[in-house]
Design a protein around this motif. Structure first.
Motif, PDB file in Angstrom:
ATOM      1  N   ASP A 234      34.449  65.092  52.263  1.00 25.24           N
ATOM      2  CA  ASP A 234      34.843  64.686  50.914  1.00 25.24           C
ATOM      3  C   ASP A 234      35.483  63.300  50.875  1.00 25.24           C
ATOM      4  N   GLY A 235      35.481  62.601  52.018  1.00 22.67           N
ATOM      5  CA  GLY A 235      36.024  61.246  52.068  1.00 22.67           C
ATOM      6  C   GLY A 235      37.513  61.168  52.310  1.00 22.67           C
ATOM      7  N   SER A 236      38.171  62.299  52.564  1.00 23.97           N
ATOM      8  CA  SER A 236      39.626  62.317  52.711  1.00 23.97           C
ATOM      9  C   SER A 236      40.103  62.046  54.143  1.00 23.97           C
ATOM     10  N   GLY A 237      39.179  61.799  55.066  1.00 29.30           N
ATOM     11  CA  GLY A 237      39.562  61.631  56.470  1.00 29.30           C
ATOM     12  C   GLY A 237      39.858  60.191  56.848  1.00 29.30           C
ATOM     13  N   TYR A 238      39.929  59.955  58.149  1.00 26.70           N
ATOM     14  CA  TYR A 238      40.226  58.624  58.685  1.00 26.70           C
ATOM     15  C   TYR A 238      39.444  58.427  59.987  1.00 26.70           C
ATOM     16  N   PRO A 239      39.273  57.209  60.487  1.00 31.65           N
ATOM     17  CA  PRO A 239      39.968  55.966  60.104  1.00 31.65           C
ATOM     18  C   PRO A 239      39.286  55.151  59.009  1.00 31.65           C
ATOM     19  N   GLY A 241      37.482  56.515  56.144  1.00 34.03           N
ATOM     20  CA  GLY A 241      37.254  57.176  54.867  1.00 34.03           C
ATOM     21  C   GLY A 241      35.792  57.438  54.572  1.00 34.03           C
ATOM     22  N   LEU A 242      34.994  57.710  55.606  1.00 34.00           N
ATOM     23  CA  LEU A 242      33.577  58.001  55.418  1.00 34.00           C
ATOM     24  C   LEU A 242      33.410  59.344  54.722  1.00 34.00           C
ATOM     25  N   SER A 243      32.236  59.539  54.129  1.00 35.60           N
ATOM     26  CA  SER A 243      31.980  60.810  53.457  1.00 35.60           C
ATOM     27  C   SER A 243      30.510  61.182  53.570  1.00 35.60           C
ATOM     28  N   GLY A 244      30.216  62.458  53.342  1.00 34.23           N
ATOM     29  CA  GLY A 244      28.847  62.941  53.272  1.00 34.23           C
ATOM     30  C   GLY A 244      27.986  62.524  54.435  1.00 34.23           C
ATOM     31  N   ALA A 245      26.795  62.003  54.103  1.00 36.92           N
ATOM     32  CA  ALA A 245      25.796  61.656  55.118  1.00 36.92           C
ATOM     33  C   ALA A 245      26.182  60.445  55.957  1.00 36.92           C
ATOM     34  N   ASP A 246      27.251  59.745  55.584  1.00 33.81           N
ATOM     35  CA  ASP A 246      27.700  58.611  56.404  1.00 33.81           C
ATOM     36  C   ASP A 246      28.353  59.082  57.704  1.00 33.81           C
ATOM     37  N   ILE A 247      28.683  60.357  57.785  1.00 30.67           N
ATOM     38  CA  ILE A 247      29.284  60.937  58.989  1.00 30.67           C
ATOM     39  C   ILE A 247      28.171  61.602  59.791  1.00 30.67           C
ATOM     40  N   SER A 248      28.053  61.282  61.064  1.00 31.11           N
ATOM     41  CA  SER A 248      26.997  61.879  61.880  1.00 31.11           C
ATOM     42  C   SER A 248      27.217  63.378  62.036  1.00 31.11           C
ATOM     43  N   ILE A 249      26.131  64.114  62.201  1.00 29.96           N
ATOM     44  CA  ILE A 249      26.238  65.564  62.383  1.00 29.96           C
ATOM     45  C   ILE A 249      27.068  65.921  63.612  1.00 29.96           C
ATOM     46  N   ALA A 252      30.581  65.601  62.656  1.00 28.97           N
ATOM     47  CA  ALA A 252      30.956  66.662  61.721  1.00 28.97           C
ATOM     48  C   ALA A 252      31.189  67.977  62.453  1.00 28.97           C
ATOM     49  N   ILE A 253      30.433  68.210  63.517  1.00 31.13           N
ATOM     50  CA  ILE A 253      30.620  69.419  64.321  1.00 31.13           C
ATOM     51  C   ILE A 253      31.981  69.399  65.006  1.00 31.13           C
ATOM     52  N   VAL A 254      32.310  68.282  65.641  1.00 32.46           N
ATOM     53  CA  VAL A 254      33.605  68.187  66.333  1.00 32.46           C
ATOM     54  C   VAL A 254      34.750  68.325  65.336  1.00 32.46           C
ATOM     55  N   ALA A 255      34.587  67.795  64.124  1.00 34.01           N
ATOM     56  CA  ALA A 255      35.630  67.896  63.107  1.00 34.01           C
ATOM     57  C   ALA A 255      35.960  69.352  62.801  1.00 34.01           C
ATOM     58  N   VAL A 256      34.934  70.179  62.614  1.00 35.73           N
ATOM     59  CA  VAL A 256      35.150  71.591  62.297  1.00 35.73           C
ATOM     60  C   VAL A 256      35.738  72.328  63.495  1.00 35.73           C
ATOM     61  N   ARG A 286      36.659  74.173  52.920  1.00 35.34           N
ATOM     62  CA  ARG A 286      35.289  73.816  53.296  1.00 35.34           C
ATOM     63  C   ARG A 286      34.799  72.543  52.629  1.00 35.34           C
ATOM     64  N   ARG A 287      35.402  72.100  51.521  1.00 35.71           N
ATOM     65  CA  ARG A 287      34.969  70.848  50.898  1.00 35.71           C
ATOM     66  C   ARG A 287      35.175  69.650  51.836  1.00 35.71           C
ATOM     67  N   GLN A 288      36.070  69.829  52.825  1.00 35.30           N
ATOM     68  CA  GLN A 288      36.336  68.743  53.767  1.00 35.30           C
ATOM     69  C   GLN A 288      35.273  68.648  54.865  1.00 35.30           C
ATOM     70  N   TYR A 289      34.455  69.680  55.005  1.00 32.18           N
ATOM     71  CA  TYR A 289      33.557  69.768  56.154  1.00 32.18           C
ATOM     72  C   TYR A 289      32.095  69.833  55.722  1.00 32.18           C
ATOM     73  N   HIS A 290      31.234  69.395  56.619  1.00 35.59           N
ATOM     74  CA  HIS A 290      29.796  69.461  56.344  1.00 35.59           C
ATOM     75  C   HIS A 290      29.404  70.921  56.146  1.00 35.59           C
ATOM     76  N   PRO A 291      28.746  71.258  55.035  1.00 36.31           N
ATOM     77  CA  PRO A 291      28.447  72.668  54.758  1.00 36.31           C
ATOM     78  C   PRO A 291      27.588  73.338  55.824  1.00 36.31           C
TER      79      PRO A 291
END
Length: 306
Positions: A234-239, A241-249, A252-256, A286-291
């Motif tokens: 949702d763009g709330s992260g750092y460093p 502020g990327l969101s959606g498809a700009d974050i690699s899968i 996104a896995i490591v984030a969850v 879940r809005r913070q994470y890739h669905p």
């Protein structure tokens, strides 16, 4: 031992010319000559091992399964290797990632010397992981847990062998940048000041820079995973502020996985919570994470620790 009459080198069980024993992996250099090396591997259940192409590398490489079951993961395609199976390539042209379904023993042969580079790289990675754990106060298994769970989700999502190979390194070293964060900030029991939090938010970039400094191709490719693992869908992260498809899968896995592990792990300032509660918290956030990653986590709920 070398038989002086026959010129034959032989080893008793458990002996080796050189050996490396690390968590989940044991290596023994059994024979070396004219550039060819024969290396014994013992891989613990759930551990990963892989082969990657390299510029200028022309060696014949092969592995022979002695005992156990080794799964070859290539995107959605999976092949299980058991005792007596053999694979070879001249040279390896793309990443191949293997997962130990049981404790596995196999022989790896290369027509060009690889053991010293291989073992030194493993020691270096483990050294970085120990530095992270000692610096941040996690249990000694933290990096391994993040790697294991990330690879589980990556396989569930059908990642390519290349992405799985980079995910393996990126997940294991996701917090390596904390080495550059002052202890006064990292170990502070209370709330960080705005200035301290600004420094803390730079640790993913510090991590990418550390991996870049190694010059190792696999770690260079894992760098973006390390830098993005605190970005949020949702763009709330750092460093950045990327969101959606700009974050690699893989990121996104490591984030969850990192969030799940943080919830279930005992820390100095709070106890971990049970698995069910942690999954409920991930669901609420879940809005913070890739669905797709959240879905993969819940599909593997029965396989999660906690």
């Amino acid at each position: 031992m070398r038989d002086s009459d026959s010129g034959i080198a032989w080893l008793r069980s458990g002996e080796a010319l050189e050996q490396v024993a690390l968590k989940g992996l044991e290596l023994r250099l059994l024979a070396s000559g004219d550039g060819t090396e024969l290396i014994y591997h013992k891989l613990a259940q759930g551990s990963h091992w892989g082969l990657s192409p390299a510029a200028g590398w022309t060696a014949l490489e092969g592995l022979f399964i002695v005992s156990g079951s080794l799964r070859w993961a290539h995107g959605g395609e999976k092949r299980v290797l058991t005792a007596g199976d053999f694979l070879s390539a001249t040279p390896v042209l793309k990443e191949a990632v293997f997962v130990a379904e049981t404790d596995v023993e196999f022989l790896y042969c290369s027509s060009q010397p690889v053991f010293h580079h291989y073992s030194n790289q493993i020691r270096g990675l483990m050294g970085l992981a120990v530095d992270i754990e000692q610096k941040d106060g996690y249990t000694s298994d933290h990096c391994h847990r993040i790697m294991k769970l990330s690879m589980m989700l990556g396989e569930t999502m059908g990642l390519s062998s290349t992405d799985l190979a980079y995910l393996n390194f990126g997940a294991f070293l996701h917090d390596v940048g904390k080495i550059k964060v002052p202890d006064s900030i990292l170990g502070k029991p209370g709330k960080l000041t705005d200035e301290e939090w600004s420094v803390m938010r730079r640790h993913p970039t510090f991590g990418r820079e550390i991996l870049q400094e190694t010059g190792l191709p696999s770690l260079l490719s894992a760098g973006p995973i390390v830098e993005q693992h605190h970005e949020r869908f949702d763009g709330s992260g750092y460093p950045h502020g990327l969101s959606g498809a700009d974050i690699s899968i893989p990121s996104a896995i490591v984030a969850v996985v990192d969030s799940y592990d943080a919830l279930t792990t005992n820390r100095v300032y709070r106890p971990g919570i049970p698995k069910a509660e942690a999954l409920d918290e991930i669901d609420r956030s879940r809005r913070q994470y890739h669905p797709d990653v959240v879905e993969a986590l819940f599909l593997n709920a029965d396989r999660l620790d906690g």
